[in-house]
Design an enzyme around this catalytic site. Structure first.
Site, PDB file in Angstrom:
ATOM      1  CG  ASP A  96      -2.063   0.927   1.020  1.00 39.95           C
ATOM      2  OD1 ASP A  96      -2.028   1.828   0.043  1.00 39.95           O
ATOM      3  OD2 ASP A  96      -3.196   0.982   1.774  1.00 39.95           O
TER       4      ASP A  96
HETATM    5  C1  BGC Z   1      -4.688   3.485   0.041  1.00 40.78           C
HETATM    6  C2  BGC Z   1      -4.801   2.303  -1.391  1.00 40.78           C
HETATM    7  C3  BGC Z   1      -4.817   3.282  -2.414  1.00 40.78           C
HETATM    8  C4  BGC Z   1      -3.500   4.104  -2.611  1.00 40.78           C
HETATM    9  C5  BGC Z   1      -3.145   4.505  -3.748  1.00 40.78           C
HETATM   10  C6  BGC Z   1      -3.803   4.075  -0.029  1.00 40.78           C
HETATM   11  O1  BGC Z   1      -3.622   5.230   0.785  1.00 40.78           O
HETATM   12  O2  BGC Z   1      -5.059   2.726   1.180  1.00 40.78           O
HETATM   13  O3  BGC Z   1      -6.071   1.799  -1.160  1.00 40.78           O
HETATM   14  O4  BGC Z   1      -4.641   2.172  -3.836  1.00 40.78           O
HETATM   15  O5  BGC Z   1      -3.525   4.544  -1.318  1.00 40.78           O
HETATM   16  O6  BGC Z   1      -4.047   5.730  -4.033  1.00 40.78           O
END
Ligand code: BGC
Length: 750
Positions: free
Chosen positions: A263
């Site tokens: 993530d």
């Molecule tokens: C989120 C993810 C997301 C990623 C990219 C993170 O803060 O938890 O779900 O895909 O950001 O935007």
């Protein structure tokens, strides 16, 4: 060995027709494994390391020397995120990156229709492909453990079986475009507050029975090509480099051959990232691994720090090669697949898909006195009240925020549907959050209103009293502490004084319909005063049309709740036991331990066990027609654990219009060595029936439906004894039961 140097364009030309001189990795008549090994053998260590981490906010490097393209990722999961600047979250202000917003995944889950999940995946995959994306960051399948979780709207509800059945076709649909799904957030990311520091403490049985099945289905049945680690910790290790979750379970037990993506900002340690299963690092914000710095991609945990450990001989390249093999495999499945389709964007088909998904997912919670549907020919004046009748919902909520081609509001949908002969009068009713901006995308709506709550209610009551019927459109929104990433809600109640508005409207006009827009359960203390309630989720681009079509009966509602609506927060295990959001450690570490001590008793499993009557139960949803269930029968009264039995039950549409019913099968283990839920969902079928039509619904019951996870054996166990199959229209409305026996024990590790 002679090295063959093929620049980017030459590589592409070569790939068109393989000849004797075509390198194996460019020859798509060869197996992916052969191509991977060949490509790997041509790469330098530096090139390999460069593939492991981001080169911009949403992209990572390929191998230009070999003609292997870079990877482009995108959120996900409801539409394709607008382009952002290279090293910024802010949108890049392109003029050709608007998308169709599909309904939120809670709505998809509420359709209980795997064919609709396939349509969803195929359509959003086409949009991703058209926009040049290789990895779609979604879908999310974290289990709905508390109605306060700000991200529940991005997930598929509280039940592992339902989420498993709905996630698989979504993945297949996306990947049919040569775009990888990236199932998230693996695992145990069940609330947002303290999301980077929460350490989940959970027993093995609960982990395997409740929180892992949808991920397992995504891997084993859906064949997902990538998966995203979660921010939180489990066993004191972050989800993005977690020995137990990633190496032992995902790659070990389930044999996952795809890529583990971190993530964004979920990586914290080079050594753990090397050994504990992470393959690609994104979103770190690192300068010497401590502070923020822009364009710091070479400083990522899996960039120079890893390279220098290898160069100094402190770590070997076994893990490196495994990671790169996985990434190359991903390339051959996506951006190196020259047969993948081109995709399309904002097509009439996608708009229709968005509307259909919304229409099928809207849940008719209550309809006493048959206030709904409203026939436009029988009314002259309709009052619409509430901020959510006009507020754009596709901007906000965090990473799933979109820049849409258009979003039709409920008010415009209702106006259009009721036509020029009906006067639709609007009153605001309450002021929630008038802002509308996310990462530089603005709604352009001016929702500012300085009137007091009393003035707003007085206006709404006046409008309501002089109308034939009233449609209140309220609920939550995508602002912080509502349905929004990085924060949780602070209460189950509706915000902004909406309860007062609804009560006042109920006194002013008996023909009141409440449309609740949210991705979460909300408290409804006025439930007995309101004749009709629709749960409408976040429906995206076609929101207004989908809602208006259900209100007027053009579409007969057929959605069912994918989560329990509790009366109060204390009716939820995590809250009743005071477990949410956990307890900070007093050791200066910032870690918050969160015990999942309610165990497997999540959602309706908790309500059943503790005999708590929900506001609306899991699986509940009404129709404008009625369905009668006959008697359930099984073809055998006893099976061995390796056997199967078939249950059949006739279901008849006894009303006067066509409608679809979700027939639900729950299994109850009447006596077992370990405590089991009163019942668990183990099958469902959505069937469309004409008036008076009967369908014979059948379900196969095998050991998958009967087993529990025995932590001492680390195996799924099916015990002998008596079971009951319960067939119903919701988890709390069982229409027929049948008993059967299982004659021997089987434990297996599948
Ligand atoms: C989120 C993810 C997301 C990623 C990219 C993170 O803060 O938890 O779900 O895909 O950001 O935007």
């Amino acid at each position: 060995m002679k090295k063959i140097f093929i620049p980017l364009f030459a590589a592409a030309v070569c790939a068109l027709s393989a000849t004797a001189s075509t390198p194996v990795y460019l020859d798509d008549t060869r197996s992916i494994d052969e191509r991977v090994e060949d490509a790997l053998s041509r790469m330098t260590v530096k090139e390999k390391v460069a593939m492991l981490h981001a080169q911009s906010k949403f992209s990572s490097a390929g191998v230009p020397r070999l003609g292997i393209p870079e990877f482009w990722t995108t959120d996900g999961p409801h539409g394709i995120r607008p382009e952002v600047l290279w090293d910024e979250w802010n949108q890049a202000h392109w003029t050709n990156d608007s998308c169709v917003a599909f309904p939120a995944l809670t709505c998809l889950a509420a359709t209980w229709n795997p064919d609709i999940a396939m349509l969803y995946g195929k359509s959003i995959g086409e949009e991703a492909r058209y926009r040049g994306k290789d990895i779609l960051l979604g879908p999310g399948v974290n289990i709905y453990r508390t109605p306060l979780n700000g991200r529940n709207f991005e997930y598929m509800g509280e039940d592992p079986y339902l989420a498993s059945k709905m996630v698989v076709p979504y993945i297949k649909g996306v990947q049919s475009n040569g775009v990888a799904a990236c199932v998230k957030h693996y695992a145990l990311n069940n609330h947002e507050v303290n999301r980077h520091t929460t350490n989940v403490i959970i027993d093995d049985r609960t982990l395997h029975e409740i929180y892992l099945p949808a991920f397992k289905a995504a891997v084993k049945d859906g064949g997902t090509w990538s998966i995203m680690g979660s921010y939180n910790l489990y066993k004191d290790q972050h989800g993005c480099h977690n020995q137990y979750l990633l190496n032992d379970i995902l790659k070990g037990e389930w044999g996952f051959d795809g890529v583990v993506v971190s993530d964004w900002g979920g990586t914290h340690d080079t050594a753990e990232a090397i050994t504990n299963g992470l393959d690609m690092e994104f979103g770190s914000w690192t300068n010497g691994l401590s502070n923020g710095a822009s364009n710091a991609y070479d400083n990522y945990y899996l960039a120079n720090p890893y390279l220098s450990l290898i160069e100094q001989g402190k770590v070997g390249t076994k893990e490196l090669d495994d990671k790169v093999r996985r990434i190359l495999r991903l390339a051959f499945r996506t951006n190196m697949d020259r047969n993948r389709p081109y995709g399309s964007i904002c097509s009439p088909e996608h708009i229709e898909a968005a509307r259909t998904i919304g229409e099928e997912g809207i849940v008719l919670l209550k309809n006493s006195g048959k206030v709904l549907p409203i026939n436009p020919k029988t009314v002259r004046r309709v009052a619409v009240v509430g901020e959510n009748a006009l507020k754009m919902m596709t901007v906000g909520g965090g990473s799933s925020s979109l820049k849409v081609k258009y979003e039709l509001s409920p008010l415009d949908g209702i106006r259009h549907k009721f036509g020029p002969d009906v006067e639709v009068v609007y009153a605001r009713g309450y002021v929630g959050d008038p802002t509308g901006e996310y990462n530089g995308v603005v709604t352009g709506q001016n929702l500012k209103d300085d009137r007091s709550a009393d003035e707003l209610i007085a206006e709404a009551v006046d409008v309501a009293a002089n109308a034939d019927c009233v449609i209140f459109v309220g609920g939550l929104n995508k602002s912080a502490h509502q349905d929004c990433e990085d924060s949780d809600r602070t209460a189950l109640e509706l915000p902004y004084g909406q309860d007062d508005v609804i009560r006042a409207l109920a006194r002013a006009n008996r023909n009141l319909v409440v449309v609740n827009i949210s991705g979460n359960a909300v408290a409804m203390p006025w439930v007995n005063d309101v004749p009709a309630i629709l749960q409408a989720w976040y429906l995206g681009t076609e929101s207004g049309n989908a809602i208006a079509n259900v209100i007027t009966g053009t579409v007969n509602p057929s959605g069912k709740l994918p989560m329990t609506f509790p009366v109060k927060l204390d009716d939820v295990g995590a809250h009743s036991l005071g477990l949410y959001p956990g307890t900070p450690r007093n050791d200066g570490s910032k870690i918050v331990d969160c015990k999942y001590d309610e165990g497997i008793f999540v959602g309706y499993r908790w309500a059943d066990r503790n005999k708590v009557k929900p506001l609306f139960p899991f699986g509940h949803g009404l129709s404008y027609t009625d369905f009668k269930y006959g008697k359930a029968k099984v073809d055998k009264s006893s099976i061995g654990t390796s056997g199967k039995l078939t249950l059949t039950i006739p279901v008849t549409n006894t009303g006067d219009r066509e409608g679809s019913e979700v027939v639900q099968l729950y299994i109850s283990d009447l006596k077992s060595s370990l405590p089991r839920p009163v019942k668990e969902l183990k099958g469902f079928k959505k069937v469309k029936l004409a008036p008076s039509e009967t369908a014979e619904i059948s379900f196969e019951i095998d050991r998958d439906a009967l087993s529990y996870f025995d932590p001492s054996l680390h195996a799924w166990v099916c015990e002998p004894g008596s079971f009951e199959a319960l067939v119903g229209t919701s988890s709390a409305d069982i229409r027929s039961k049948v008993r059967f026996e299982v004659s021997d024990t089987l434990a297996d590790n599948k």
